[in-house]
Motif scaffolding. Structure first.
Motif, PDB file in Angstrom:
ATOM      1  N   MET A 153       0.830  -1.204   0.000  1.00 34.33           N
ATOM      2  CA  MET A 153       0.000   0.000   0.000  1.00 34.33           C
ATOM      3  C   MET A 153       0.865   1.254   0.000  1.00 34.33           C
ATOM      4  SD  MET A 153      -2.947  -1.086  -0.459  1.00 34.33           S
ATOM      5  CE  MET A 153      -3.744   0.510  -0.388  1.00 34.33           C
ATOM      6  N   ASP A 154       1.946   1.261   0.760  1.00 34.50           N
ATOM      7  CA  ASP A 154       2.858   2.407   0.748  1.00 34.50           C
ATOM      8  C   ASP A 154       3.457   2.607  -0.641  1.00 34.50           C
ATOM      9  OD1 ASP A 154       2.404   2.927   3.408  1.00 34.50           O
ATOM     10  OD2 ASP A 154       4.296   2.047   4.110  1.00 34.50           O
ATOM     11  N   GLY A 155       3.856   1.532  -1.277  1.00 35.60           N
ATOM     12  CA  GLY A 155       4.431   1.616  -2.620  1.00 35.60           C
ATOM     13  C   GLY A 155       3.432   2.124  -3.639  1.00 35.60           C
ATOM     14  N   ILE A 156       2.218   1.612  -3.582  1.00 34.63           N
ATOM     15  CA  ILE A 156       1.176   2.037  -4.519  1.00 34.63           C
ATOM     16  C   ILE A 156       0.810   3.487  -4.269  1.00 34.63           C
ATOM     17  CG2 ILE A 156      -1.246   1.689  -5.152  1.00 34.63           C
ATOM     18  CD1 ILE A 156       0.686  -0.380  -6.318  1.00 34.63           C
ATOM     19  N   CYS A 157       0.611   3.859  -3.009  1.00 30.95           N
ATOM     20  CA  CYS A 157       0.238   5.240  -2.687  1.00 30.95           C
ATOM     21  C   CYS A 157       1.335   6.217  -3.079  1.00 30.95           C
ATOM     22  CB  CYS A 157      -0.094   5.381  -1.199  1.00 30.95           C
ATOM     23  SG  CYS A 157      -1.611   4.527  -0.750  1.00 30.95           S
ATOM     24  N   ASN A 158       2.592   5.857  -2.844  1.00 31.11           N
ATOM     25  CA  ASN A 158       3.704   6.732  -3.224  1.00 31.11           C
ATOM     26  C   ASN A 158       3.778   6.900  -4.729  1.00 31.11           C
ATOM     27  OD1 ASN A 158       4.487   7.237  -0.600  1.00 31.11           O
ATOM     28  ND2 ASN A 158       6.022   5.617  -0.584  1.00 31.11           N
ATOM     29  N   ASN A 159       3.568   5.806  -5.472  1.00 31.76           N
ATOM     30  CA  ASN A 159       3.614   5.886  -6.931  1.00 31.76           C
ATOM     31  C   ASN A 159       2.464   6.719  -7.469  1.00 31.76           C
ATOM     32  OD1 ASN A 159       5.938   4.380  -7.134  1.00 31.76           O
ATOM     33  ND2 ASN A 159       4.873   2.459  -7.471  1.00 31.76           N
ATOM     34  N   LYS A 160       1.274   6.559  -6.922  1.00 31.92           N
ATOM     35  CA  LYS A 160       0.135   7.351  -7.377  1.00 31.92           C
ATOM     36  C   LYS A 160       0.345   8.821  -7.042  1.00 31.92           C
ATOM     37  CE  LYS A 160      -3.435   3.856  -7.505  1.00 31.92           C
ATOM     38  NZ  LYS A 160      -4.699   3.380  -6.980  1.00 31.92           N
ATOM     39  N   LYS A 161       0.919   9.096  -5.876  1.00 31.14           N
ATOM     40  CA  LYS A 161       1.177  10.469  -5.474  1.00 31.14           C
ATOM     41  C   LYS A 161       2.147  11.122  -6.454  1.00 31.14           C
ATOM     42  CE  LYS A 161       2.781  13.238  -1.580  1.00 31.14           C
ATOM     43  NZ  LYS A 161       3.351  13.205  -0.240  1.00 31.14           N
ATOM     44  N   SER A 162       3.180  10.408  -6.855  1.00 32.10           N
ATOM     45  CA  SER A 162       4.146  10.951  -7.796  1.00 32.10           C
ATOM     46  C   SER A 162       3.493  11.262  -9.135  1.00 32.10           C
ATOM     47  CB  SER A 162       5.300   9.974  -8.016  1.00 32.10           C
ATOM     48  OG  SER A 162       5.994   9.766  -6.819  1.00 32.10           O
ATOM     49  N   VAL A 163       2.635  10.364  -9.604  1.00 31.66           N
ATOM     50  CA  VAL A 163       1.959  10.575 -10.881  1.00 31.66           C
ATOM     51  C   VAL A 163       1.024  11.772 -10.783  1.00 31.66           C
ATOM     52  CG1 VAL A 163       0.286   9.576 -12.484  1.00 31.66           C
ATOM     53  CG2 VAL A 163       2.165   8.186 -11.605  1.00 31.66           C
ATOM     54  N   VAL A 164       0.293  11.860  -9.684  1.00 28.87           N
ATOM     55  CA  VAL A 164      -0.626  12.977  -9.499  1.00 28.87           C
ATOM     56  C   VAL A 164       0.144  14.284  -9.444  1.00 28.87           C
ATOM     57  CG1 VAL A 164      -2.246  14.046  -7.890  1.00 28.87           C
ATOM     58  CG2 VAL A 164      -2.436  11.618  -8.411  1.00 28.87           C
ATOM     59  N   GLU A 165       1.233  14.332  -8.674  1.00 25.97           N
ATOM     60  CA  GLU A 165       2.019  15.553  -8.572  1.00 25.97           C
ATOM     61  C   GLU A 165       2.603  15.932  -9.918  1.00 25.97           C
ATOM     62  OE1 GLU A 165       4.865  14.813  -5.519  1.00 25.97           O
ATOM     63  OE2 GLU A 165       3.421  15.129  -3.913  1.00 25.97           O
ATOM     64  N   MET A 166       3.096  14.962 -10.682  1.00 25.87           N
ATOM     65  CA  MET A 166       3.669  15.259 -11.988  1.00 25.87           C
ATOM     66  C   MET A 166       2.583  15.775 -12.927  1.00 25.87           C
ATOM     67  SD  MET A 166       6.420  12.120 -12.362  1.00 25.87           S
ATOM     68  CE  MET A 166       5.886  11.804 -13.992  1.00 25.87           C
ATOM     69  N   GLY A 167       1.418  15.154 -12.880  1.00 25.16           N
ATOM     70  CA  GLY A 167       0.310  15.611 -13.711  1.00 25.16           C
ATOM     71  C   GLY A 167      -0.123  17.008 -13.337  1.00 25.16           C
ATOM     72  N   PHE A 168      -0.159  17.275 -12.069  1.00 16.13           N
ATOM     73  CA  PHE A 168      -0.543  18.593 -11.578  1.00 16.13           C
ATOM     74  C   PHE A 168       0.453  19.640 -12.064  1.00 16.13           C
ATOM     75  CE2 PHE A 168      -0.354  21.910  -8.268  1.00 16.13           C
ATOM     76  CZ  PHE A 168      -1.639  22.410  -8.410  1.00 16.13           C
ATOM     77  N   CYS A 169       1.736  19.353 -11.944  1.00 14.80           N
ATOM     78  CA  CYS A 169       2.761  20.299 -12.376  1.00 14.80           C
ATOM     79  C   CYS A 169       2.685  20.535 -13.875  1.00 14.80           C
ATOM     80  CB  CYS A 169       4.158  19.791 -12.022  1.00 14.80           C
ATOM     81  SG  CYS A 169       4.477  19.830 -10.242  1.00 14.80           S
ATOM     82  N   SER A 170       2.475  19.494 -14.639  1.00 14.69           N
ATOM     83  CA  SER A 170       2.435  19.667 -16.083  1.00 14.69           C
ATOM     84  C   SER A 170       1.204  20.479 -16.491  1.00 14.69           C
ATOM     85  CB  SER A 170       2.462  18.320 -16.804  1.00 14.69           C
ATOM     86  OG  SER A 170       1.297  17.583 -16.549  1.00 14.69           O
ATOM     87  N   ARG A 171       0.115  20.347 -15.735  1.00 12.71           N
ATOM     88  CA  ARG A 171      -1.069  21.158 -16.060  1.00 12.71           C
ATOM     89  C   ARG A 171      -0.815  22.623 -15.751  1.00 12.71           C
ATOM     90  NH1 ARG A 171      -4.872  18.310 -12.631  1.00 12.71           N
ATOM     91  NH2 ARG A 171      -3.865  16.324 -12.877  1.00 12.71           N
ATOM     92  N   LEU A 172      -0.026  22.907 -14.732  1.00 12.05           N
ATOM     93  CA  LEU A 172       0.269  24.296 -14.391  1.00 12.05           C
ATOM     94  C   LEU A 172       1.121  24.962 -15.473  1.00 12.05           C
ATOM     95  CD1 LEU A 172       1.065  24.214 -10.575  1.00 12.05           C
ATOM     96  CD2 LEU A 172      -0.906  25.234 -11.684  1.00 12.05           C
TER      97      LEU A 172
END
Length: 103
Positions: A82-101
């Protein structure tokens, strides 16, 4: 010609043996009724394809330390997953968020 550092072949072989041992233990946990097949498949997919070297070492450590406590081992593996999955999803979300900005 690329030469490996002294001992790197031994480290690679050791890591491969450790990986194989971890997979066998996880399969044993399923066969012993400690882990559902669906979780085993998801866990091993993550472990094989997405886990970082550090996450693999953590899983390996859990297996070596908790092999005599299958219930505790499954709980720790679930937490690591769960830690691995949550960390990976967080990274994808943050990267997506930054690219949208920026776009």
């Amino acid at each position: 010609m690329v030469l490996d550092a002294p001992g790197s072949a031994n480290k690679k072989e050791s890591a491969e043996r450790d990986y194989e041992y971890c997979v066998k233990v996880i399969r044993w946990l399923e066969c012993a009724g400690r882990m559902e097949k669906e979780f085993r498949v998801k866990f091993l997919t993550w472990f094989s394809l997405n886990a970082t070297p550090q996450e693999r070492r953590v899983v390996s450590t859990f297996i070596h330390v908790l092999i005599d406590d299958p219930g505790g081992l499954v709980s720790q593996l679930a937490d690591a997953f769960m830690d691995g999955i949550c960390n990976n999803k967080k990274s994808v979300v943050e990267m997506g968020f930054c690219s949208r900005l920026w776009h």
